[in-house]
Design a protein around this motif. Sequence first.
Motif, PDB file in Angstrom:
ATOM      1  N   VAL A 160       0.846  -1.192   0.000  1.00 57.65           N
ATOM      2  CA  VAL A 160       0.000   0.000   0.000  1.00 57.65           C
ATOM      3  C   VAL A 160       0.883   1.244   0.000  1.00 57.65           C
ATOM      4  CG1 VAL A 160      -1.861  -1.167   1.202  1.00 57.65           C
ATOM      5  CG2 VAL A 160      -0.117   0.048   2.512  1.00 57.65           C
ATOM      6  N   THR A 161       0.298   2.349  -0.364  1.00 54.34           N
ATOM      7  CA  THR A 161       1.031   3.607  -0.383  1.00 54.34           C
ATOM      8  C   THR A 161       1.320   4.065   1.045  1.00 54.34           C
ATOM      9  OG1 THR A 161      -0.069   4.231  -2.427  1.00 54.34           O
ATOM     10  CG2 THR A 161       0.991   5.994  -1.174  1.00 54.34           C
ATOM     11  N   VAL A 162       2.552   4.462   1.288  1.00 54.85           N
ATOM     12  CA  VAL A 162       2.922   4.953   2.608  1.00 54.85           C
ATOM     13  C   VAL A 162       3.469   6.368   2.480  1.00 54.85           C
ATOM     14  CG1 VAL A 162       3.436   2.666   3.527  1.00 54.85           C
ATOM     15  CG2 VAL A 162       5.253   3.992   2.462  1.00 54.85           C
ATOM     16  N   VAL A 163       3.331   7.121   3.550  1.00 56.28           N
ATOM     17  CA  VAL A 163       3.848   8.489   3.609  1.00 56.28           C
ATOM     18  C   VAL A 163       5.191   8.460   4.326  1.00 56.28           C
ATOM     19  CG1 VAL A 163       3.441  10.801   4.506  1.00 56.28           C
ATOM     20  CG2 VAL A 163       1.533   9.449   3.638  1.00 56.28           C
ATOM     21  N   THR A 164       6.205   9.069   3.750  1.00 56.99           N
ATOM     22  CA  THR A 164       7.525   9.134   4.380  1.00 56.99           C
ATOM     23  C   THR A 164       7.605  10.359   5.279  1.00 56.99           C
ATOM     24  OG1 THR A 164       8.573   8.017   2.512  1.00 56.99           O
ATOM     25  CG2 THR A 164      10.004   9.273   3.986  1.00 56.99           C
ATOM     26  N   ARG A 165       8.024  10.146   6.525  1.00 60.53           N
ATOM     27  CA  ARG A 165       8.169  11.235   7.486  1.00 60.53           C
ATOM     28  C   ARG A 165       9.610  11.261   8.001  1.00 60.53           C
ATOM     29  NH1 ARG A 165       4.058   9.871  11.940  1.00 60.53           N
ATOM     30  NH2 ARG A 165       4.511  11.990  12.657  1.00 60.53           N
ATOM     31  N   LYS A 166      10.157  12.440   8.147  1.00 58.02           N
ATOM     32  CA  LYS A 166      11.551  12.614   8.520  1.00 58.02           C
ATOM     33  C   LYS A 166      11.723  12.694  10.042  1.00 58.02           C
ATOM     34  CE  LYS A 166      13.280  13.085   4.297  1.00 58.02           C
ATOM     35  NZ  LYS A 166      14.338  12.209   3.741  1.00 58.02           N
ATOM     36  N   LEU A 167      12.712  11.976  10.535  1.00 60.36           N
ATOM     37  CA  LEU A 167      13.126  12.076  11.936  1.00 60.36           C
ATOM     38  C   LEU A 167      14.538  12.627  11.957  1.00 60.36           C
ATOM     39  CD1 LEU A 167      12.760  11.421  15.000  1.00 60.36           C
ATOM     40  CD2 LEU A 167      13.781   9.193  14.504  1.00 60.36           C
ATOM     41  N   GLY A 168      14.705  13.791  12.529  1.00 60.62           N
ATOM     42  CA  GLY A 168      16.017  14.424  12.550  1.00 60.62           C
ATOM     43  C   GLY A 168      16.934  13.811  13.583  1.00 60.62           C
ATOM     44  N   PRO A 169      18.187  14.257  13.630  1.00 62.78           N
ATOM     45  CA  PRO A 169      19.131  13.747  14.636  1.00 62.78           C
ATOM     46  C   PRO A 169      18.700  14.176  16.035  1.00 62.78           C
ATOM     47  CG  PRO A 169      20.050  15.621  13.479  1.00 62.78           C
ATOM     48  CD  PRO A 169      18.787  15.261  12.759  1.00 62.78           C
ATOM     49  N   PRO A 170      19.006  13.383  17.052  1.00 61.80           N
ATOM     50  CA  PRO A 170      18.575  13.735  18.417  1.00 61.80           C
ATOM     51  C   PRO A 170      19.313  14.962  18.927  1.00 61.80           C
ATOM     52  CG  PRO A 170      20.049  11.854  18.457  1.00 61.80           C
ATOM     53  CD  PRO A 170      19.757  12.117  17.014  1.00 61.80           C
ATOM     54  N   PRO A 171      18.643  15.782  19.724  1.00 64.97           N
ATOM     55  CA  PRO A 171      19.308  16.931  20.345  1.00 64.97           C
ATOM     56  C   PRO A 171      20.174  16.472  21.507  1.00 64.97           C
ATOM     57  CG  PRO A 171      17.057  16.766  21.134  1.00 64.97           C
ATOM     58  CD  PRO A 171      17.217  15.696  20.091  1.00 64.97           C
ATOM     59  N   PRO A 172      20.999  17.349  22.062  1.00 63.49           N
ATOM     60  CA  PRO A 172      21.783  16.974  23.248  1.00 63.49           C
ATOM     61  C   PRO A 172      20.850  16.596  24.405  1.00 63.49           C
ATOM     62  CG  PRO A 172      22.589  19.025  22.286  1.00 63.49           C
ATOM     63  CD  PRO A 172      21.287  18.712  21.604  1.00 63.49           C
ATOM     64  N   SER A 173      21.313  15.691  25.244  1.00 60.85           N
ATOM     65  CA  SER A 173      20.517  15.268  26.392  1.00 60.85           C
ATOM     66  C   SER A 173      20.423  16.389  27.427  1.00 60.85           C
ATOM     67  CB  SER A 173      21.129  14.033  27.043  1.00 60.85           C
ATOM     68  OG  SER A 173      20.428  13.688  28.225  1.00 60.85           O
ATOM     69  N   GLN A 174      19.289  16.422  28.122  1.00 57.54           N
ATOM     70  CA  GLN A 174      19.125  17.394  29.206  1.00 57.54           C
ATOM     71  C   GLN A 174      19.862  16.955  30.468  1.00 57.54           C
ATOM     72  OE1 GLN A 174      16.872  15.217  27.993  1.00 57.54           O
ATOM     73  NE2 GLN A 174      14.976  15.182  29.238  1.00 57.54           N
ATOM     74  N   PHE A 175      20.437  15.740  30.430  1.00 57.38           N
ATOM     75  CA  PHE A 175      21.140  15.212  31.600  1.00 57.38           C
ATOM     76  C   PHE A 175      22.654  15.213  31.373  1.00 57.38           C
ATOM     77  CE2 PHE A 175      16.976  12.993  31.543  1.00 57.38           C
ATOM     78  CZ  PHE A 175      16.469  13.508  32.727  1.00 57.38           C
TER      79      PHE A 175
END
Length: 490
Positions: A160-175
Amino acid sequence: MRERLAIDYGWTERQREVLGLIAAGKTNTEIAEILGLSLAGAKWHVSEILSKLDAESREEAADYWRRYNGLAPRFARIFRGASALATLRVTAVTAGIAFAGLGVVAAVVLLNQDEGSPSVGTPPAAGNSPTAVASASPTTQPTPAASRIITLDGSPRPAVTVVTRKLGPPPPSQFSTWDGVSTVIYDVKTGVEMNLGPGSQRAAFSPDSTKAAWAAGETFVDGHEVFVIELVTGVKRSLGHGRMAAFRDDQTVGIYKEASNEVELVDLATGAHSPSPDGSPFSSSFHRLVSGWGFELRVPSSPDAQDRYAFELVELATQRVVLQFEALAAVPAGPREIAVATAPVSGLSNIYVVNIDTGVAEFVATAQAHSGNWPFAANADSVIWTDGFCAQPRGQVRIFDRKTRQLSVVDDGATNDEESYLRRFVRLTPSGLIAAGPFGAKYLIDPGTLQYVSVIPSSASQGAGDVNWSPDYRYASHGPTGGHGGLCAG
């Protein structure tokens, strides 16, 4: 025919459409094309109608529908409706008795439908077309059938047709960056971190997410002091010595003793120590509650040659087996629902959402499955999995939105397997966030926006390390590990 016309079958809108097409002489293939169903879906609806009518042929059903829509039956229904209005003039006592009698009849009908009767089929659908799924209101808590055996179609469907969604690189940790040797607990709700000093493991969390236990010391040897800490107050106490600790239940901690891995249980309420009766620090119950409704998913046997397990869904209060089915995997999917992945056929598995009370299944998608630690999770809003998790190259995370019925693939921009490995092992938290990362999630991600909600830090010198989470995913714990197997083992 006269008796049939006098019965109120409670036809659904879809059944009315199918009956009209049957009366018009349409074949199953034509019905499927006209209504946008799969051929199997059209056949299922026709079969349901014939069963409801107790008819032996399509011709009988067509004759019924033509007569049902004729003038005489219509006038009869109008007359019955007028008569029903007239009954409102009767006394309250009479009305109460009549209503109670109707309730008894309805109960008898329901019992006769459920008792000992297996599910009469699962309506499949082409692509991501919705199927009619009986839904139960969470406030009514309907009683499921005594026992129902369901069979799900495992034949792969067209892509079936799927939509591609972008996940960017993770930001720095808050810890803070992890030092690689300490047991650390992170509260992702408040941003507070608790460094418990050198430890031989990540902290283990109680089932109610209020306590944590760990063994102090820098190496995996016997003789370390084991502690338990109240997560809200920070109060801790010693439980004795051992190599590692784990919670058996909210009030019992299991401690590994000596190199033989003998286990001693500590009762937190009394402080009493006793040997584990089964040699394990964990509860003997390996079942999972389904959506808090008091059901367990049991896997009483090992898989067969087709990577197929025999699942049982059991009602805790009565210990009744409500559903029985064979599948590769099954997980909770919302109030009184489970998500099921069928045994792979040529490496492909069909995913369904099954209603606990009716046994009716809603087709989601065909996935590239894996029999080992295949990432597969669901809730009332989403179904999520990793296609080709153990393939070369690895596949990508897919998210099915149950409200919009949109299937999307998550593109993390990775150029090789090692770069994306941390993001490909996924599960869903109780609040509906994506928890991503092998051997304990490193990231919490909002599935709707694909924004990072929380990032657990890595160690500059020893890599990311392993992370353990509390069941409510409020607390995470970093700590050394003594090694583990691969995620793609069978």
